[in-house]
Enzyme design. Structure first.
Site, PDB file in Angstrom:
ATOM      1  N   HIS A 186       0.887  -1.172   0.110  1.00  0.00           N
ATOM      2  CA  HIS A 186      -0.217   0.058   0.012  1.00  0.00           C
ATOM      3  C   HIS A 186       0.848   1.151   0.134  1.00  0.00           C
ATOM      4  CE1 HIS A 186      -3.585  -2.455   0.782  1.00  0.00           C
ATOM      5  NE2 HIS A 186      -2.826  -3.079   1.533  1.00  0.00           N
ATOM      6  N   SER A 316      19.399  16.219 -17.723  1.00  0.00           N
ATOM      7  CA  SER A 316      18.980  17.313 -17.531  1.00  0.00           C
ATOM      8  C   SER A 316      19.706  18.459 -18.396  1.00  0.00           C
ATOM      9  CB  SER A 316      18.527  17.691 -16.126  1.00  0.00           C
ATOM     10  OG  SER A 316      18.163  19.431 -16.210  1.00  0.00           O
ATOM     11  N   LYS A 322      22.390  15.437 -13.237  1.00  0.00           N
ATOM     12  CA  LYS A 322      21.387  14.824 -12.859  1.00  0.00           C
ATOM     13  C   LYS A 322      21.436  13.332 -13.726  1.00  0.00           C
ATOM     14  CE  LYS A 322      16.392  15.713 -12.346  1.00  0.00           C
ATOM     15  NZ  LYS A 322      15.751  14.632 -12.803  1.00  0.00           N
ATOM     16  N   GLU A 329      11.602   4.777 -18.493  1.00  0.00           N
ATOM     17  CA  GLU A 329      10.692   5.529 -19.223  1.00  0.00           C
ATOM     18  C   GLU A 329      10.477   5.166 -20.497  1.00  0.00           C
ATOM     19  OE1 GLU A 329      12.468   9.265 -18.719  1.00  0.00           O
ATOM     20  OE2 GLU A 329      12.290   9.440 -16.553  1.00  0.00           O
TER      21      GLU A 329
END
Length: 461
Positions: A186, A316, A322, A329
Protein backbone atom coordinates in the site's frame (compact mmCIF):
# COMPACT_ATOMS: atom_id res chain seq x y z
CA UNK A 1 9.15 16.20 -64.55
CA UNK A 2 8.97 15.51 -68.28
CA UNK A 3 6.99 12.83 -70.08
CA UNK A 4 10.11 10.71 -70.46
CA UNK A 5 10.14 10.31 -66.69
CA UNK A 6 6.95 8.27 -66.90
CA UNK A 7 5.61 5.22 -68.69
CA UNK A 8 1.98 4.39 -69.44
CA UNK A 9 0.45 1.07 -68.37
CA UNK A 10 -3.15 -0.06 -68.22
CA UNK A 11 -5.27 -2.13 -65.86
CA UNK A 12 -8.97 -3.00 -66.01
CA UNK A 13 -9.90 0.60 -65.21
CA UNK A 14 -7.76 2.20 -67.89
CA UNK A 15 -4.38 3.81 -68.42
CA UNK A 16 -2.13 4.94 -65.58
CA UNK A 17 1.00 7.10 -65.67
CA UNK A 18 3.80 5.41 -63.65
CA UNK A 19 7.32 6.69 -62.82
CA UNK A 20 9.63 5.28 -65.47
CA UNK A 21 12.06 3.68 -63.04
CA UNK A 22 9.39 2.15 -60.78
CA UNK A 23 9.04 -1.63 -60.72
CA UNK A 24 5.40 -1.44 -59.72
CA UNK A 25 2.40 -1.28 -62.03
CA UNK A 26 -0.92 0.53 -62.37
CA UNK A 27 -2.72 -0.90 -59.35
CA UNK A 28 0.15 0.06 -57.07
CA UNK A 29 0.27 3.54 -58.58
CA UNK A 30 -3.47 4.02 -58.04
CA UNK A 31 -3.16 2.99 -54.41
CA UNK A 32 -0.08 5.17 -53.91
CA UNK A 33 -2.10 8.20 -54.95
CA UNK A 34 -5.41 7.21 -53.39
CA UNK A 35 -4.03 6.32 -49.94
CA UNK A 36 -1.06 8.57 -49.06
CA UNK A 37 -1.58 8.64 -45.29
CA UNK A 38 0.02 6.68 -42.46
CA UNK A 39 2.85 4.20 -41.99
CA UNK A 40 4.28 2.16 -44.83
CA UNK A 41 3.21 -1.47 -44.95
CA UNK A 42 5.73 -3.25 -42.69
CA UNK A 43 8.61 -4.81 -44.62
CA UNK A 44 8.22 -8.17 -42.85
CA UNK A 45 4.82 -8.45 -44.54
CA UNK A 46 6.39 -7.65 -47.93
CA UNK A 47 9.13 -10.22 -47.40
CA UNK A 48 6.63 -12.87 -46.30
CA UNK A 49 4.49 -12.19 -49.38
CA UNK A 50 7.56 -12.55 -51.59
CA UNK A 51 8.41 -15.86 -49.95
CA UNK A 52 4.83 -16.99 -50.46
CA UNK A 53 4.87 -16.01 -54.13
CA UNK A 54 8.04 -18.02 -54.65
CA UNK A 55 6.54 -21.00 -52.82
CA UNK A 56 3.34 -20.65 -54.85
CA UNK A 57 5.24 -20.71 -58.13
CA UNK A 58 7.08 -23.85 -57.01
CA UNK A 59 3.87 -25.45 -55.75
CA UNK A 60 2.08 -24.66 -59.00
CA UNK A 61 4.93 -26.30 -60.89
CA UNK A 62 4.74 -29.39 -58.67
CA UNK A 63 0.97 -29.57 -59.21
CA UNK A 64 1.35 -29.26 -62.98
CA UNK A 65 -0.27 -25.86 -62.87
CA UNK A 66 2.64 -23.76 -64.22
CA UNK A 67 5.39 -24.10 -66.80
CA UNK A 68 8.86 -24.73 -65.41
CA UNK A 69 10.38 -21.68 -67.11
CA UNK A 70 7.84 -19.35 -65.52
CA UNK A 71 8.16 -20.95 -62.11
CA UNK A 72 11.94 -20.71 -62.16
CA UNK A 73 11.92 -17.10 -63.37
CA UNK A 74 9.52 -16.06 -60.62
CA UNK A 75 11.71 -17.79 -58.03
CA UNK A 76 14.89 -16.17 -59.39
CA UNK A 77 13.25 -12.74 -59.43
CA UNK A 78 12.08 -13.06 -55.86
CA UNK A 79 15.49 -14.24 -54.68
CA UNK A 80 17.01 -11.09 -56.16
CA UNK A 81 14.43 -8.88 -54.46
CA UNK A 82 14.90 -10.57 -51.09
CA UNK A 83 18.66 -10.09 -51.37
CA UNK A 84 18.24 -6.30 -51.44
CA UNK A 85 18.97 -4.24 -48.31
CA UNK A 86 15.80 -3.05 -46.60
CA UNK A 87 16.21 0.55 -47.76
CA UNK A 88 16.50 -0.62 -51.37
CA UNK A 89 13.60 -3.03 -51.09
CA UNK A 90 11.36 -0.34 -49.64
CA UNK A 91 11.67 1.80 -52.79
CA UNK A 92 9.55 -0.67 -54.74
CA UNK A 93 6.91 -1.17 -52.04
CA UNK A 94 5.57 2.33 -51.33
CA UNK A 95 2.05 1.57 -50.15
CA UNK A 96 0.61 2.52 -46.78
CA UNK A 97 -1.18 0.52 -44.10
CA UNK A 98 -4.36 2.55 -44.51
CA UNK A 99 -5.57 1.13 -47.82
CA UNK A 100 -8.06 -1.56 -48.70
CA UNK A 101 -8.82 -3.62 -45.60
CA UNK A 102 -7.95 -6.94 -47.24
CA UNK A 103 -4.42 -5.85 -48.14
CA UNK A 104 -5.28 -6.40 -51.81
CA UNK A 105 -3.28 -3.43 -53.04
CA UNK A 106 -0.15 -4.57 -51.24
CA UNK A 107 -0.65 -8.06 -52.66
CA UNK A 108 -0.93 -6.53 -56.13
CA UNK A 109 2.11 -4.33 -55.43
CA UNK A 110 4.10 -7.53 -54.84
CA UNK A 111 2.60 -9.22 -57.92
CA UNK A 112 3.39 -6.23 -60.13
CA UNK A 113 6.95 -5.77 -58.86
CA UNK A 114 7.78 -9.44 -59.36
CA UNK A 115 6.28 -9.44 -62.85
CA UNK A 116 8.08 -6.26 -63.97
CA UNK A 117 11.38 -7.29 -62.41
CA UNK A 118 11.06 -10.68 -64.14
CA UNK A 119 10.70 -8.92 -67.50
CA UNK A 120 13.99 -7.13 -66.82
CA UNK A 121 15.72 -10.44 -66.06
CA UNK A 122 14.30 -12.35 -69.01
CA UNK A 123 12.07 -10.45 -71.42
CA UNK A 124 11.44 -13.58 -73.50
CA UNK A 125 9.22 -15.11 -70.80
CA UNK A 126 6.01 -13.20 -70.18
CA UNK A 127 5.12 -13.10 -66.47
CA UNK A 128 1.74 -11.55 -65.64
CA UNK A 129 0.94 -10.17 -62.16
CA UNK A 130 -2.48 -11.81 -61.76
CA UNK A 131 -2.28 -14.88 -63.97
CA UNK A 132 1.22 -16.00 -63.01
CA UNK A 133 2.58 -14.42 -59.80
CA UNK A 134 -0.85 -14.60 -58.12
CA UNK A 135 -1.84 -17.99 -59.58
CA UNK A 136 -3.89 -20.11 -57.18
CA UNK A 137 -4.09 -17.25 -54.71
CA UNK A 138 -6.34 -14.45 -53.56
CA UNK A 139 -5.37 -11.43 -51.51
CA UNK A 140 -7.99 -12.75 -49.12
CA UNK A 141 -5.96 -15.85 -48.24
CA UNK A 142 -2.37 -14.85 -48.97
CA UNK A 143 -2.40 -11.63 -46.95
CA UNK A 144 -3.65 -13.27 -43.72
CA UNK A 145 -1.14 -16.04 -44.32
CA UNK A 146 1.62 -13.43 -44.41
CA UNK A 147 0.14 -11.88 -41.26
CA UNK A 148 0.46 -15.11 -39.30
CA UNK A 149 3.95 -15.82 -40.60
CA UNK A 150 5.29 -12.39 -39.63
CA UNK A 151 3.53 -12.52 -36.27
CA UNK A 152 5.12 -15.90 -35.54
CA UNK A 153 8.56 -14.53 -36.33
CA UNK A 154 7.93 -11.47 -34.20
CA UNK A 155 6.93 -13.54 -31.18
CA UNK A 156 10.22 -15.43 -31.40
CA UNK A 157 12.06 -12.11 -31.03
CA UNK A 158 9.89 -11.07 -28.08
CA UNK A 159 10.60 -14.34 -26.29
CA UNK A 160 14.32 -14.03 -26.98
CA UNK A 161 14.39 -10.51 -25.51
CA UNK A 162 12.31 -11.57 -22.49
CA UNK A 163 14.63 -14.49 -21.78
CA UNK A 164 17.63 -12.16 -22.01
CA UNK A 165 16.04 -9.80 -19.48
CA UNK A 166 15.25 -12.75 -17.23
CA UNK A 167 18.89 -13.88 -17.31
CA UNK A 168 20.11 -10.40 -16.33
CA UNK A 169 17.59 -10.21 -13.50
CA UNK A 170 18.61 -13.65 -12.24
CA UNK A 171 22.18 -12.40 -11.85
CA UNK A 172 20.92 -9.64 -9.55
CA UNK A 173 18.63 -12.09 -7.77
CA UNK A 174 21.59 -14.31 -6.89
CA UNK A 175 23.94 -11.46 -6.04
CA UNK A 176 21.53 -9.76 -3.65
CA UNK A 177 19.74 -12.83 -2.31
CA UNK A 178 20.69 -12.02 1.29
CA UNK A 179 20.63 -8.20 1.06
CA UNK A 180 17.84 -7.18 3.42
CA UNK A 181 15.58 -4.25 2.66
CA UNK A 182 12.24 -3.02 3.87
CA UNK A 183 9.14 -4.30 2.16
CA UNK A 184 6.30 -1.99 1.14
CA UNK A 185 2.60 -2.67 0.77
CA UNK A 186 0.00 0.00 0.00
CA UNK A 187 3.06 2.25 -0.51
CA UNK A 188 3.61 2.00 3.26
CA UNK A 189 6.36 0.28 5.25
CA UNK A 190 5.91 -3.47 5.65
CA UNK A 191 8.03 -6.33 6.91
CA UNK A 192 11.53 -6.96 5.53
CA UNK A 193 12.49 -9.06 2.55
CA UNK A 194 15.69 -9.29 0.57
CA UNK A 195 16.27 -7.52 -2.70
CA UNK A 196 17.00 -10.90 -4.24
CA UNK A 197 13.55 -12.09 -3.17
CA UNK A 198 12.00 -8.97 -4.66
CA UNK A 199 13.80 -9.56 -7.95
CA UNK A 200 12.74 -13.21 -7.93
CA UNK A 201 9.16 -11.97 -8.13
CA UNK A 202 9.99 -9.98 -11.23
CA UNK A 203 11.71 -13.01 -12.75
CA UNK A 204 8.72 -15.23 -12.07
CA UNK A 205 6.35 -12.72 -13.68
CA UNK A 206 8.40 -12.67 -16.88
CA UNK A 207 8.84 -16.45 -16.90
CA UNK A 208 5.07 -16.80 -16.72
CA UNK A 209 4.68 -14.29 -19.56
CA UNK A 210 7.02 -16.30 -21.77
CA UNK A 211 5.07 -19.44 -20.88
CA UNK A 212 1.79 -17.75 -21.85
CA UNK A 213 3.26 -16.86 -25.25
CA UNK A 214 4.52 -20.41 -25.71
CA UNK A 215 1.08 -21.80 -24.90
CA UNK A 216 -0.64 -19.51 -27.39
CA UNK A 217 1.80 -19.02 -30.27
CA UNK A 218 0.87 -22.28 -31.94
CA UNK A 219 -2.37 -20.74 -33.16
CA UNK A 220 -0.32 -18.44 -35.40
CA UNK A 221 1.06 -21.43 -37.29
CA UNK A 222 -2.36 -22.06 -38.86
CA UNK A 223 -2.33 -20.59 -42.37
CA UNK A 224 -5.32 -19.39 -44.39
CA UNK A 225 -3.49 -20.28 -47.64
CA UNK A 226 -5.69 -22.24 -50.02
CA UNK A 227 -8.94 -20.52 -49.15
CA UNK A 228 -8.66 -18.10 -52.09
CA UNK A 229 -11.57 -15.62 -52.29
CA UNK A 230 -14.13 -16.76 -49.71
CA UNK A 231 -12.66 -19.93 -48.19
CA UNK A 232 -13.80 -22.47 -50.78
CA UNK A 233 -10.41 -22.76 -52.47
CA UNK A 234 -11.68 -21.87 -55.95
CA UNK A 235 -8.84 -21.85 -58.56
CA UNK A 236 -6.27 -23.42 -56.21
CA UNK A 237 -4.73 -26.79 -57.09
CA UNK A 238 -5.61 -29.69 -54.73
CA UNK A 239 -2.35 -29.83 -52.74
CA UNK A 240 -1.31 -26.25 -53.38
CA UNK A 241 -1.83 -24.97 -49.81
CA UNK A 242 -0.07 -27.92 -48.18
CA UNK A 243 2.91 -27.49 -50.50
CA UNK A 244 3.19 -23.82 -49.53
CA UNK A 245 2.88 -24.56 -45.81
CA UNK A 246 5.72 -27.09 -46.10
CA UNK A 247 7.92 -24.59 -47.92
CA UNK A 248 7.18 -21.85 -45.39
CA UNK A 249 8.06 -24.25 -42.60
CA UNK A 250 11.45 -24.82 -44.22
CA UNK A 251 12.08 -21.13 -44.85
CA UNK A 252 11.16 -19.93 -41.36
CA UNK A 253 11.99 -22.98 -39.27
CA UNK A 254 8.46 -23.19 -37.88
CA UNK A 255 5.81 -25.88 -38.19
CA UNK A 256 3.17 -24.12 -40.28
CA UNK A 257 0.07 -25.98 -41.38
CA UNK A 258 -2.56 -25.37 -44.03
CA UNK A 259 -4.92 -27.95 -42.55
CA UNK A 260 -7.24 -25.26 -41.22
CA UNK A 261 -10.74 -23.97 -41.65
CA UNK A 262 -10.35 -21.41 -44.43
CA UNK A 263 -13.64 -19.65 -43.70
CA UNK A 264 -12.35 -18.76 -40.24
CA UNK A 265 -8.92 -17.96 -41.65
CA UNK A 266 -10.32 -15.25 -43.91
CA UNK A 267 -13.07 -13.87 -41.69
CA UNK A 268 -11.44 -13.99 -38.24
CA UNK A 269 -8.06 -13.29 -36.70
CA UNK A 270 -8.67 -14.76 -33.26
CA UNK A 271 -5.15 -16.20 -33.05
CA UNK A 272 -3.53 -12.80 -33.53
CA UNK A 273 -5.96 -11.33 -31.04
CA UNK A 274 -5.30 -13.85 -28.27
CA UNK A 275 -1.52 -13.76 -28.74
CA UNK A 276 -1.51 -9.98 -28.66
CA UNK A 277 -3.40 -10.28 -25.38
CA UNK A 278 -0.36 -12.12 -24.03
CA UNK A 279 1.84 -9.29 -25.31
CA UNK A 280 -0.37 -6.87 -23.41
CA UNK A 281 0.05 -8.97 -20.27
CA UNK A 282 3.82 -8.89 -20.73
CA UNK A 283 3.62 -5.11 -21.20
CA UNK A 284 1.69 -4.76 -17.94
CA UNK A 285 4.30 -6.76 -16.03
CA UNK A 286 7.13 -4.77 -17.59
CA UNK A 287 5.37 -1.59 -16.52
CA UNK A 288 5.35 -2.81 -12.90
CA UNK A 289 8.99 -3.91 -12.94
CA UNK A 290 10.29 -0.75 -14.62
CA UNK A 291 8.28 1.41 -12.24
CA UNK A 292 9.65 -0.46 -9.22
CA UNK A 293 13.19 0.07 -10.45
CA UNK A 294 12.82 3.77 -11.10
CA UNK A 295 11.01 4.44 -7.82
CA UNK A 296 13.54 2.48 -5.78
CA UNK A 297 16.28 4.43 -7.55
CA UNK A 298 14.63 7.78 -6.93
CA UNK A 299 16.82 10.40 -5.32
CA UNK A 300 19.69 10.17 -4.77
CA UNK A 301 19.18 12.50 -1.80
CA UNK A 302 15.43 13.07 -1.67
CA UNK A 303 13.97 9.72 -2.66
CA UNK A 304 14.08 6.03 -1.79
CA UNK A 305 17.71 5.80 -2.97
CA UNK A 306 17.83 2.02 -2.57
CA UNK A 307 19.14 1.37 -6.08
CA UNK A 308 21.92 2.96 -8.10
CA UNK A 309 21.14 3.14 -11.81
CA UNK A 310 23.64 3.51 -14.67
CA UNK A 311 24.30 7.02 -15.94
CA UNK A 312 23.67 6.47 -19.65
CA UNK A 313 23.25 10.11 -20.65
CA UNK A 314 22.96 13.54 -18.99
CA UNK A 315 19.57 13.74 -17.33
CA UNK A 316 18.81 17.40 -17.66
CA UNK A 317 19.45 20.34 -19.93
CA UNK A 318 19.48 22.69 -16.92
CA UNK A 319 20.40 20.64 -13.84
CA UNK A 320 24.06 19.54 -13.96
CA UNK A 321 24.88 16.02 -12.81
CA UNK A 322 21.30 14.74 -12.94
CA UNK A 323 20.78 11.06 -13.82
CA UNK A 324 17.36 9.88 -14.98
CA UNK A 325 15.87 6.36 -15.28
CA UNK A 326 15.51 6.69 -19.03
CA UNK A 327 15.39 2.97 -19.79
CA UNK A 328 12.45 2.65 -17.40
CA UNK A 329 10.77 5.54 -19.13
CA UNK A 330 11.30 4.01 -22.57
CA UNK A 331 9.94 0.60 -21.65
CA UNK A 332 6.92 2.01 -19.82
CA UNK A 333 6.09 4.21 -22.82
CA UNK A 334 6.34 1.11 -25.00
CA UNK A 335 4.02 -0.70 -22.60
CA UNK A 336 1.45 2.07 -22.91
CA UNK A 337 1.63 1.81 -26.69
CA UNK A 338 1.15 -1.96 -26.56
CA UNK A 339 -1.89 -1.54 -24.36
CA UNK A 340 -3.32 0.90 -26.90
CA UNK A 341 -2.47 -1.44 -29.74
CA UNK A 342 -4.37 -4.20 -27.96
CA UNK A 343 -7.53 -2.15 -28.36
CA UNK A 344 -6.74 -1.78 -32.08
CA UNK A 345 -6.13 -5.51 -32.47
CA UNK A 346 -9.24 -6.39 -30.49
CA UNK A 347 -11.55 -4.08 -32.44
CA UNK A 348 -9.97 -5.00 -35.78
CA UNK A 349 -10.40 -8.69 -35.01
CA UNK A 350 -14.09 -8.16 -34.37
CA UNK A 351 -14.75 -6.75 -37.85
CA UNK A 352 -15.16 -10.01 -39.73
CA UNK A 353 -18.20 -9.16 -41.80
CA UNK A 354 -19.57 -12.26 -43.52
CA UNK A 355 -16.65 -14.01 -45.32
CA UNK A 356 -13.98 -11.35 -44.84
CA UNK A 357 -12.27 -9.32 -42.18
CA UNK A 358 -11.34 -5.97 -43.74
CA UNK A 359 -9.11 -4.57 -40.99
CA UNK A 360 -6.15 -6.79 -41.79
CA UNK A 361 -3.45 -4.17 -42.50
CA UNK A 362 -4.05 -2.10 -39.37
CA UNK A 363 -4.31 -5.26 -37.27
CA UNK A 364 -0.95 -6.67 -38.33
CA UNK A 365 0.71 -3.23 -38.22
CA UNK A 366 -0.36 -2.81 -34.58
CA UNK A 367 0.69 -6.38 -33.72
CA UNK A 368 4.13 -6.05 -35.26
CA UNK A 369 4.68 -2.65 -33.67
CA UNK A 370 3.88 -4.09 -30.25
CA UNK A 371 6.26 -6.99 -30.72
CA UNK A 372 9.03 -4.74 -32.03
CA UNK A 373 8.62 -2.23 -29.18
CA UNK A 374 8.67 -4.92 -26.51
CA UNK A 375 11.64 -6.79 -27.96
CA UNK A 376 13.67 -3.61 -28.38
CA UNK A 377 12.90 -1.97 -25.06
CA UNK A 378 13.36 -5.20 -23.09
CA UNK A 379 16.80 -5.60 -24.62
CA UNK A 380 17.68 -2.00 -23.79
CA UNK A 381 16.32 -2.34 -20.26
CA UNK A 382 18.34 -5.52 -19.71
CA UNK A 383 21.61 -4.20 -21.12
CA UNK A 384 21.50 -0.53 -20.14
CA UNK A 385 19.60 -0.63 -16.86
CA UNK A 386 19.54 -4.02 -15.14
CA UNK A 387 23.07 -5.05 -16.10
CA UNK A 388 24.62 -2.02 -14.39
CA UNK A 389 22.17 -1.87 -11.49
CA UNK A 390 23.62 -1.95 -7.96
CA UNK A 391 22.10 -1.60 -4.51
CA UNK A 392 22.75 1.00 -1.85
CA UNK A 393 23.10 -1.56 0.92
CA UNK A 394 23.69 0.99 3.68
CA UNK A 395 20.54 2.88 2.74
CA UNK A 396 18.57 -0.36 2.75
CA UNK A 397 19.93 -1.25 6.19
CA UNK A 398 19.16 2.19 7.58
CA UNK A 399 15.58 2.05 6.32
CA UNK A 400 15.08 -1.40 7.85
CA UNK A 401 16.53 -0.29 11.19
CA UNK A 402 14.33 2.80 11.20
CA UNK A 403 11.19 0.94 10.21
CA UNK A 404 8.35 0.35 12.64
CA UNK A 405 6.98 -2.70 10.85
CA UNK A 406 9.71 -5.00 12.14
CA UNK A 407 7.51 -4.90 15.23
CA UNK A 408 5.61 -7.74 13.52
CA UNK A 409 8.30 -10.09 14.82
CA UNK A 410 7.31 -9.20 18.40
CA UNK A 411 3.64 -10.03 17.88
CA UNK A 412 3.97 -13.82 18.47
CA UNK A 413 5.79 -13.12 21.77
CA UNK A 414 3.89 -10.21 23.32
CA UNK A 415 0.71 -10.09 21.25
CA UNK A 416 -0.63 -7.88 18.47
CA UNK A 417 -2.04 -5.17 20.75
CA UNK A 418 1.08 -4.54 22.81
CA UNK A 419 3.21 -4.65 19.64
CA UNK A 420 0.98 -1.99 18.06
CA UNK A 421 1.29 0.20 21.16
CA UNK A 422 5.10 -0.01 20.95
CA UNK A 423 5.10 0.89 17.24
CA UNK A 424 2.79 3.85 17.81
CA UNK A 425 4.87 5.05 20.74
CA UNK A 426 8.06 4.91 18.67
CA UNK A 427 6.38 6.83 15.87
CA UNK A 428 5.02 9.49 18.19
CA UNK A 429 8.31 9.95 20.06
CA UNK A 430 10.47 9.74 16.95
CA UNK A 431 12.61 7.01 18.47
CA UNK A 432 13.68 3.63 17.14
CA UNK A 433 11.45 0.63 17.62
CA UNK A 434 14.10 -0.94 19.83
CA UNK A 435 14.13 2.02 22.20
CA UNK A 436 10.33 2.09 22.42
CA UNK A 437 10.12 -1.67 22.98
CA UNK A 438 12.64 -1.65 25.84
CA UNK A 439 10.96 1.41 27.38
CA UNK A 440 7.60 -0.34 27.33
CA UNK A 441 8.88 -2.99 29.72
CA UNK A 442 7.34 -5.69 27.57
CA UNK A 443 10.67 -6.65 25.98
CA UNK A 444 14.24 -6.75 27.17
CA UNK A 445 17.16 -5.65 25.00
CA UNK A 446 18.29 -9.23 24.66
CA UNK A 447 14.82 -10.40 23.68
CA UNK A 448 14.43 -7.64 21.11
CA UNK A 449 17.75 -8.44 19.48
CA UNK A 450 16.88 -12.13 19.37
CA UNK A 451 13.35 -11.76 18.08
CA UNK A 452 13.71 -8.79 15.74
CA UNK A 453 16.28 -10.13 13.29
CA UNK A 454 15.49 -8.68 9.84
CA UNK A 455 17.28 -11.45 7.94
CA UNK A 456 15.44 -14.18 9.85
CA UNK A 457 12.17 -12.35 9.17
CA UNK A 458 12.69 -12.88 5.44
CA UNK A 459 12.63 -16.69 5.85
CA UNK A 460 15.57 -16.73 3.48
CA UNK A 461 16.89 -20.11 2.39
Amino acid sequence: MSEKDFRIEADTLGEVKIPATALWGPQTERSRNNFPTGNYMPLPIIKALLQLKKAAAQANLAEGNMEQAKSELIATTIDQLLALPDEELRKDFPLKVYQTGSGTQTNMNVNEVVAYKASQINSKIKILPNDDVNRGQSSNDIFPTAMNITASEAILQVKKAAEHLISELKIKQTKYWRTVKIGRTHLQDATPLTFGQEVSGWVSMLEHDVHYLEQLEGTLLELAMGGTAVGTGLNAAPHFADDIADKMSSVYGLNFTAKTNKFAGLAAHSGLNVVHGALKTLAADLMKIANDVRFLASGPRAGYDELNIPANEPGSSIMPGKVNPTQSEAITMAAVRVMGNDVVVDLASSQGNFEMNVYKPVLIDAFLESADLLAGTMTGFADKMVHGLTVNAQRMEDLVNNSLMTVTALSPHIGYHDSAVIAQAADKAGTTLREAAIKSGKVTAEQFDEWVDPLKMTNID
